[in-house]
Design a protein around this motif. Structure first.
Motif, PDB file in Angstrom:
ATOM      1  N   ASP A  54       0.994  -1.146   0.039  1.00 18.76           N
ATOM      2  CA  ASP A  54       0.026   0.068  -0.050  1.00 18.76           C
ATOM      3  C   ASP A  54       0.913   1.127  -0.149  1.00 18.76           C
ATOM      4  N   CYS A  55       1.707   1.328  -1.101  1.00 14.12           N
ATOM      5  CA  CYS A  55       2.576   2.397  -0.990  1.00 14.12           C
ATOM      6  C   CYS A  55       2.217   3.811  -0.732  1.00 14.12           C
ATOM      7  N   ARG A  56       2.984   4.453   0.068  1.00 16.61           N
ATOM      8  CA  ARG A  56       2.489   6.037   0.240  1.00 16.61           C
ATOM      9  C   ARG A  56       3.510   6.880  -0.057  1.00 16.61           C
ATOM     10  N   GLY A  57       4.404   6.487  -1.355  1.00 17.36           N
ATOM     11  CA  GLY A  57       5.672   7.171  -1.490  1.00 17.36           C
ATOM     12  C   GLY A  57       5.283   8.581  -2.142  1.00 17.36           C
ATOM     13  N   CYS A  58       4.296   8.740  -2.484  1.00 15.00           N
ATOM     14  CA  CYS A  58       3.975  10.158  -3.389  1.00 15.00           C
ATOM     15  C   CYS A  58       2.668  10.455  -3.073  1.00 15.00           C
ATOM     16  N   GLY A  59       2.120  11.659  -3.574  1.00 16.77           N
ATOM     17  CA  GLY A  59       0.801  12.222  -3.292  1.00 16.77           C
ATOM     18  C   GLY A  59      -0.232  11.461  -3.976  1.00 16.77           C
ATOM     19  N   LEU A  60       0.056  10.563  -5.020  1.00 19.65           N
ATOM     20  CA  LEU A  60      -0.851   9.873  -5.651  1.00 19.65           C
ATOM     21  C   LEU A  60      -1.536   8.716  -5.284  1.00 19.65           C
ATOM     22  N   ALA A  61      -0.880   8.309  -3.982  1.00 18.44           N
ATOM     23  CA  ALA A  61      -1.514   7.239  -3.113  1.00 18.44           C
ATOM     24  C   ALA A  61      -2.897   7.640  -2.850  1.00 18.44           C
ATOM     25  N   SER A  62      -2.987   8.885  -2.195  1.00 18.99           N
ATOM     26  CA  SER A  62      -4.571   8.962  -1.835  1.00 18.99           C
ATOM     27  C   SER A  62      -5.356   9.264  -2.778  1.00 18.99           C
ATOM     28  N   LEU A  63      -5.237   9.276  -4.013  1.00 16.88           N
ATOM     29  CA  LEU A  63      -5.890   9.657  -5.258  1.00 16.88           C
ATOM     30  C   LEU A  63      -6.440   8.386  -5.864  1.00 16.88           C
ATOM     31  N   ARG A  64      -5.771   7.185  -5.556  1.00 12.24           N
ATOM     32  CA  ARG A  64      -5.672   6.062  -6.355  1.00 12.24           C
ATOM     33  C   ARG A  64      -6.826   5.092  -6.039  1.00 12.24           C
ATOM     34  N   HIS A  65      -7.546   4.208  -6.907  1.00 16.61           N
ATOM     35  CA  HIS A  65      -8.414   3.375  -6.696  1.00 16.61           C
ATOM     36  C   HIS A  65      -7.690   2.144  -6.200  1.00 16.61           C
ATOM     37  N   ASN A  66      -6.551   1.741  -7.408  1.00 18.33           N
ATOM     38  CA  ASN A  66      -5.979   0.522  -7.170  1.00 18.33           C
ATOM     39  C   ASN A  66      -4.416   0.973  -7.530  1.00 18.33           C
ATOM     40  N   LEU A  67      -3.396   0.351  -7.070  1.00 17.65           N
ATOM     41  CA  LEU A  67      -2.035   0.524  -7.395  1.00 17.65           C
ATOM     42  C   LEU A  67      -1.736  -0.384  -8.759  1.00 17.65           C
ATOM     43  N   VAL A  68      -1.298   0.231  -9.776  1.00 14.75           N
ATOM     44  CA  VAL A  68      -0.946  -0.830 -10.894  1.00 14.75           C
ATOM     45  C   VAL A  68       0.497  -1.137 -11.155  1.00 14.75           C
TER      46      VAL A  68
ATOM     47  N   LEU B 160       5.002   5.259 -13.449  1.00 18.14           N
ATOM     48  CA  LEU B 160       4.150   5.351 -12.098  1.00 18.14           C
ATOM     49  C   LEU B 160       3.289   4.207 -12.092  1.00 18.14           C
ATOM     50  N   LYS B 161       3.123   3.888 -10.768  1.00 13.64           N
ATOM     51  CA  LYS B 161       2.136   2.694 -10.450  1.00 13.64           C
ATOM     52  C   LYS B 161       0.811   3.248  -9.980  1.00 13.64           C
ATOM     53  N   CYS B 162       0.674   4.522  -9.967  1.00 14.23           N
ATOM     54  CA  CYS B 162      -0.668   5.148  -9.550  1.00 14.23           C
ATOM     55  C   CYS B 162      -0.843   6.162 -10.566  1.00 14.23           C
ATOM     56  N   ARG B 163      -2.352   6.110 -10.551  1.00 15.02           N
ATOM     57  CA  ARG B 163      -2.766   7.356 -11.742  1.00 15.02           C
ATOM     58  C   ARG B 163      -2.790   8.866 -11.294  1.00 15.02           C
TER      59      ARG B 163
ATOM     60  N   ALA C  27      10.541  10.338  -9.319  1.00 12.85           N
ATOM     61  CA  ALA C  27      11.761  10.237  -8.343  1.00 12.85           C
ATOM     62  C   ALA C  27      11.252   9.114  -7.354  1.00 12.85           C
ATOM     63  N   ALA C  28       9.868   9.150  -7.082  1.00  5.04           N
ATOM     64  CA  ALA C  28       9.726   8.221  -5.964  1.00  5.04           C
ATOM     65  C   ALA C  28       9.403   6.685  -6.334  1.00  5.04           C
ATOM     66  N   CYS C  29       8.744   6.858  -7.451  1.00 10.07           N
ATOM     67  CA  CYS C  29       8.396   5.487  -8.016  1.00 10.07           C
ATOM     68  C   CYS C  29       9.427   4.897  -8.914  1.00 10.07           C
ATOM     69  N   GLU C  30      10.562   5.379  -9.329  1.00 16.89           N
ATOM     70  CA  GLU C  30      11.316   4.986 -10.526  1.00 16.89           C
ATOM     71  C   GLU C  30      12.137   3.856  -9.650  1.00 16.89           C
ATOM     72  N   PRO C  31      12.463   3.852  -8.346  1.00 20.15           N
ATOM     73  CA  PRO C  31      13.273   2.714  -7.763  1.00 20.15           C
ATOM     74  C   PRO C  31      12.354   1.328  -8.031  1.00 20.15           C
ATOM     75  N   PHE C  32      11.046   1.445  -7.983  1.00 18.73           N
ATOM     76  CA  PHE C  32      10.026   0.218  -8.051  1.00 18.73           C
ATOM     77  C   PHE C  32      10.381  -0.326  -9.607  1.00 18.73           C
ATOM     78  N   LEU C  33      10.614   0.614 -10.696  1.00 18.36           N
ATOM     79  CA  LEU C  33      10.846   0.131 -12.195  1.00 18.36           C
ATOM     80  C   LEU C  33      12.207  -0.422 -12.159  1.00 18.36           C
TER      81      LEU C  33
HETATM   82  S1  SF4 Z   1       3.004   6.407  -7.860  1.00 18.59           S
HETATM   83 FE1  SF4 Z   1       4.579   4.969  -7.046  1.00 18.59          FE
HETATM   84  S2  SF4 Z   1       5.616   6.112  -5.488  1.00 18.59           S
HETATM   85 FE2  SF4 Z   1       3.883   7.147  -5.848  1.00 18.59          FE
HETATM   86  S3  SF4 Z   1       2.344   6.214  -4.153  1.00 18.59           S
HETATM   87 FE3  SF4 Z   1       2.097   4.955  -6.233  1.00 18.59          FE
HETATM   88  S4  SF4 Z   1       3.544   3.152  -5.884  1.00 18.59           S
HETATM   89 FE4  SF4 Z   1       4.098   4.774  -4.597  1.00 18.59          FE
END
Ligand code: SF4
Length: 232
Positions: free
Chosen positions: A56-70, A126-129, A142-148
């Motif tokens: 349930d990554c909260r690494g950037c502000g998109l976390a609070s806006l997504r329905h699902n992490l992709v 990015l994993k979130c919309r 920058a927050a999401c690139e380590p995952f890629l």
């Molecule tokens: S876009 Fe990436 S870094 Fe941001 S909340 Fe989603 S998974 Fe985490």
């Protein structure tokens, strides 16, 4: 904050020349890959472990806006990885990459290559919309690139296809227009990388399909696959 702290720790350990052991596999040793920041980031386990780690990554502000992490989907043993920009509305709703109209076009392109979706790997920068499908912001990338980076480490594909401007710019650390970057192979950590137009761009500009097919044919030639014929 998980990703931000992870990135900060990688940077700190890189500065101090310390091994980044907390990302290491317990067994096996795939080739190391360099993070964009210049640190060496050892392979961090398989895709399943990484997906669980992202959680349930909260690494950037998109976390609070997504329905699902992709996270991404396909074969961990794929020879070809497609990297797009970010989930759109359909992807956010389903938790799967490239399932909307642009995704259907990508599926047709993959089929024209003589491949199935499950034989390649598909993911995004990015994993979130981003809201309203706006462009990814630098801090989000920058927050999401380590995952890629770690997805690519786990898969070690023979070829990467960067779909669109943000994927090409992020992976190649270039700001050249996609129209200039496409049409020839570049290199990402020793892996041939072909930038081409994003399928969403093709939906708006069908005249560019010919150029995409030219790029894809170069990918097919590198992978020594014959395909089913030109994408329509
Ligand atoms: S876009 Fe990436 S870094 Fe941001 S909340 Fe989603 S998974 Fe985490």
């Amino acid at each position: 904050m998980l990703v931000r702290s992870l990135t900060q720790r990688i940077r700190l350990d890189g500065d101090l020349k310390r091994p980044v052991t907390y990302l290491s596999r317990r067994t096996g040793a795939k080739p190391k890959i360099e993070a964009s920041t210049g640190e060496t980031v050892p392979n961090g386990g398989g895709l399943e472990a990484l997906c669980a780690e992202i959680g349930d990554c909260r690494g950037c502000g998109l976390a609070s806006l997504r329905h699902n992490l992709v996270f991404g989907e396909g074969s961990e043993h794929a020879e070809l990885v497609f990297v797009g920009e970010a989930p759109g509305e359909d992807e956010d709703a389903q938790g799967r990459p490239f399932v909307g109209r642009a995704g259907q076009l990508l599926t047709k392109i993959i089929g024209a290559m003589g491949l199935k979706r499950e034989e390649v790997y598909i993911c995004n920068i990015l994993k979130c919309r981003p809201p309203g499908n706006r462009n990814p912001q630098p801090d989000e990338i920058a927050a999401c690139e380590p995952f890629l980076i770690r997805q690519l480490q786990a898969i070690q594909p023979r070829v990467i296809c960067a779909l669109g401007t943000f994927a090409a710019h992020t992976l190649l650390k270039s700001e050249a227009p996609i129209s200039v970057l496409r049409g020839r192979f570049h290199e990402y950590q020793g892996i041939p990388l072909m930038p081409t137009y994003h399928p969403a761009y093709l939906l708006r500009n069908p005249g560019a399909k010919k150029q995409v097919w030219e790029d894809i044919q170069m990918v097919m030639k590198t992978l020594a696959i014959r395909g089913q014929g030109a994408e329509q």
